[in-house]
Scaffold this motif. Structure first.
Motif, PDB file in Angstrom:
ATOM      1  N   GLU A   1       8.680   0.871  -1.595  1.00  0.00           N
ATOM      2  CA  GLU A   1       9.345   1.783  -2.527  1.00  0.00           C
ATOM      3  C   GLU A   1       9.572   1.106  -3.881  1.00  0.00           C
ATOM      4  O   GLU A   1       9.377   1.719  -4.930  1.00  0.00           O
ATOM      5  CB  GLU A   1      10.686   2.270  -1.951  1.00  0.00           C
ATOM      6  N   ASN A   2       9.973  -0.188  -3.845  1.00  0.00           N
ATOM      7  CA  ASN A   2      10.144  -0.946  -5.088  1.00  0.00           C
ATOM      8  C   ASN A   2       8.820  -1.090  -5.834  1.00  0.00           C
ATOM      9  O   ASN A   2       8.768  -0.959  -7.060  1.00  0.00           O
ATOM     10  CB  ASN A   2      10.698  -2.338  -4.816  1.00  0.00           C
ATOM     11  N   ILE A   3       7.769  -1.368  -5.087  1.00  0.00           N
ATOM     12  CA  ILE A   3       6.440  -1.537  -5.695  1.00  0.00           C
ATOM     13  C   ILE A   3       5.985  -0.229  -6.321  1.00  0.00           C
ATOM     14  O   ILE A   3       5.500  -0.198  -7.460  1.00  0.00           O
ATOM     15  CB  ILE A   3       5.434  -2.053  -4.640  1.00  0.00           C
ATOM     16  N   ASN A   4       6.157   0.866  -5.597  1.00  0.00           N
ATOM     17  CA  ASN A   4       5.768   2.183  -6.103  1.00  0.00           C
ATOM     18  C   ASN A   4       6.519   2.509  -7.395  1.00  0.00           C
ATOM     19  O   ASN A   4       5.924   2.950  -8.393  1.00  0.00           O
ATOM     20  CB  ASN A   4       6.017   3.246  -5.030  1.00  0.00           C
ATOM     21  N   GLU A   5       7.823   2.270  -7.391  1.00  0.00           N
ATOM     22  CA  GLU A   5       8.645   2.539  -8.566  1.00  0.00           C
ATOM     23  C   GLU A   5       8.195   1.691  -9.754  1.00  0.00           C
ATOM     24  O   GLU A   5       8.047   2.175 -10.872  1.00  0.00           O
ATOM     25  CB  GLU A   5      10.116   2.268  -8.249  1.00  0.00           C
TER      26      GLU A   5
ATOM     27  N   MET B   1     -19.131   1.617  13.506  1.00  0.00           N
ATOM     28  CA  MET B   1     -17.866   1.819  12.793  1.00  0.00           C
ATOM     29  C   MET B   1     -18.153   2.011  11.308  1.00  0.00           C
ATOM     30  O   MET B   1     -18.966   1.326  10.725  1.00  0.00           O
ATOM     31  CB  MET B   1     -16.978   0.589  13.011  1.00  0.00           C
ATOM     32  N   SER B   2     -17.448   2.935  10.709  1.00  0.00           N
ATOM     33  CA  SER B   2     -17.584   3.160   9.275  1.00  0.00           C
ATOM     34  C   SER B   2     -16.216   2.970   8.622  1.00  0.00           C
ATOM     35  O   SER B   2     -15.187   3.021   9.287  1.00  0.00           O
ATOM     36  CB  SER B   2     -18.135   4.565   9.018  1.00  0.00           C
ATOM     37  N   ILE B   3     -16.233   2.789   7.333  1.00  0.00           N
ATOM     38  CA  ILE B   3     -14.988   2.595   6.589  1.00  0.00           C
ATOM     39  C   ILE B   3     -14.066   3.801   6.749  1.00  0.00           C
ATOM     40  O   ILE B   3     -12.851   3.671   6.711  1.00  0.00           O
ATOM     41  CB  ILE B   3     -15.281   2.296   5.099  1.00  0.00           C
ATOM     42  N   TYR B   4     -14.649   4.977   6.978  1.00  0.00           N
ATOM     43  CA  TYR B   4     -13.863   6.202   7.071  1.00  0.00           C
ATOM     44  C   TYR B   4     -13.037   6.306   8.355  1.00  0.00           C
ATOM     45  O   TYR B   4     -12.120   7.112   8.427  1.00  0.00           O
ATOM     46  CB  TYR B   4     -14.770   7.423   6.940  1.00  0.00           C
ATOM     47  N   ASN B   5     -13.364   5.503   9.365  1.00  0.00           N
ATOM     48  CA  ASN B   5     -12.638   5.531  10.639  1.00  0.00           C
ATOM     49  C   ASN B   5     -11.414   4.628  10.653  1.00  0.00           C
ATOM     50  O   ASN B   5     -10.630   4.674  11.595  1.00  0.00           O
ATOM     51  CB  ASN B   5     -13.549   5.099  11.796  1.00  0.00           C
ATOM     52  N   ILE B   6     -11.242   3.809   9.650  1.00  0.00           N
ATOM     53  CA  ILE B   6     -10.174   2.807   9.655  1.00  0.00           C
ATOM     54  C   ILE B   6      -8.832   3.461   9.347  1.00  0.00           C
ATOM     55  O   ILE B   6      -8.693   4.201   8.370  1.00  0.00           O
ATOM     56  CB  ILE B   6     -10.491   1.679   8.651  1.00  0.00           C
ATOM     57  N   GLU B   7      -7.847   3.176  10.194  1.00  0.00           N
ATOM     58  CA  GLU B   7      -6.489   3.702   9.997  1.00  0.00           C
ATOM     59  C   GLU B   7      -5.753   2.901   8.942  1.00  0.00           C
ATOM     60  O   GLU B   7      -5.803   1.674   8.936  1.00  0.00           O
ATOM     61  CB  GLU B   7      -5.697   3.625  11.310  1.00  0.00           C
ATOM     62  N   VAL B   8      -5.057   3.623   8.079  1.00  0.00           N
ATOM     63  CA  VAL B   8      -4.255   3.011   7.015  1.00  0.00           C
ATOM     64  C   VAL B   8      -2.918   3.740   6.953  1.00  0.00           C
ATOM     65  O   VAL B   8      -2.795   4.875   7.401  1.00  0.00           O
ATOM     66  CB  VAL B   8      -4.980   3.082   5.649  1.00  0.00           C
ATOM     67  N   THR B   9      -1.928   3.075   6.368  1.00  0.00           N
ATOM     68  CA  THR B   9      -0.606   3.678   6.213  1.00  0.00           C
ATOM     69  C   THR B   9      -0.301   3.829   4.734  1.00  0.00           C
ATOM     70  O   THR B   9      -0.296   2.850   3.986  1.00  0.00           O
ATOM     71  CB  THR B   9       0.477   2.812   6.889  1.00  0.00           C
ATOM     72  N   LYS B  10      -0.070   5.075   4.323  1.00  0.00           N
ATOM     73  CA  LYS B  10       0.267   5.335   2.928  1.00  0.00           C
ATOM     74  C   LYS B  10       1.684   4.832   2.644  1.00  0.00           C
ATOM     75  O   LYS B  10       2.460   4.581   3.558  1.00  0.00           O
ATOM     76  CB  LYS B  10       0.177   6.838   2.633  1.00  0.00           C
ATOM     77  N   ALA B  11       2.006   4.713   1.377  1.00  0.00           N
ATOM     78  CA  ALA B  11       3.323   4.213   0.962  1.00  0.00           C
ATOM     79  C   ALA B  11       4.457   5.060   1.527  1.00  0.00           C
ATOM     80  O   ALA B  11       5.538   4.550   1.792  1.00  0.00           O
ATOM     81  CB  ALA B  11       3.415   4.161  -0.560  1.00  0.00           C
ATOM     82  N   ASN B  12       4.193   6.347   1.771  1.00  0.00           N
ATOM     83  CA  ASN B  12       5.231   7.230   2.309  1.00  0.00           C
ATOM     84  C   ASN B  12       5.361   7.136   3.829  1.00  0.00           C
ATOM     85  O   ASN B  12       6.122   7.881   4.435  1.00  0.00           O
ATOM     86  CB  ASN B  12       4.974   8.683   1.888  1.00  0.00           C
ATOM     87  N   GLY B  13       4.584   6.232   4.449  1.00  0.00           N
ATOM     88  CA  GLY B  13       4.660   6.027   5.898  1.00  0.00           C
ATOM     89  C   GLY B  13       3.665   6.840   6.696  1.00  0.00           C
ATOM     90  O   GLY B  13       3.529   6.659   7.907  1.00  0.00           O
TER      91      GLY B  13
END
Length: 170
Positions: free
Chosen positions: A75-79, A1-13
């Motif tokens: 959304e509040n955090i992003n703003e 496993m590499s760091i590049y395979n890890i799923e993440v969710t961006k702020a926009n979903g």
């Protein structure tokens, strides 16, 4: 496993993995908007602006696990970050960084990364904190272009203090 395979969710979903950052130097930071270290956003943005064109990216993962210091929606955090610090680096959805429910990225970082360090007289000094636990908001992981986790800086290490280590990787 590499760091590049890890799923993440961006702020926009948008759900993605870190593959898009392959070949870049990364600084992964767990953040909070109501923390004593929150002003570090300013210097994070400064180094992002200075080095982004050289293949540097900052990945911002808010976490509300430390005394509820990242309240509100993403959304509040992003703003908040954009209005107060003009942040332009990638913001991800809030995650847990500790406990058995920690996000897989942070499980990976803790299992495969080095011990946490501070800088004392321009020397890296281990903090002695447990490797399997993130000590607080604004812990910073510096990762080379091949996905190797080279440094884990303690929250009190200011982003501008790691420039020497960043420049070595760029």
């Amino acid at each position: 496993m590499s760091i590049y395979n890890i799923e993440v969710t961006k702020a926009n979903g948008e759900v993605t993995n870190l593959e898009e950052f392959k070949g870049k130097v990364l600084l992964i930071v767990n953040t909070a908007t109501k923390c004593g270290y929150t002003p570090q956003y300013e210097s994070l943005q400064e180094i992002y602006e200075k080095y982004q064109s050289n293949g540097f990216e900052i990945l911002d993962f808010p976490s509300n696990q430390f005394l509820g210091q990242a309240p509100g929606s993403i959304e509040n955090i992003n703003e908040f970050c954009q209005l107060n610090f003009g942040t332009q680096f990638t913001l991800y959805d809030k995650i847990k960084v500790n406990t058995k429910n920690a996000h897989p990225l942070y499980q990976f970082l803790k299992e495969n990364g080095p011990d946490e360090v501070i800088l004392k007289n321009n020397q890296l000094v281990p903090t002695g904190k447990p490797k399997n636990k993130i000590s607080w908001n604004f812990t910073k992981f510096l990762i080379d272009r091949n996905g190797n986790i080279l440094y884990r800086f303690a929250p009190k290490v200011e982003p501008n203090q790691i420039i020497t280590y960043l420049e070595e990787l760029l």
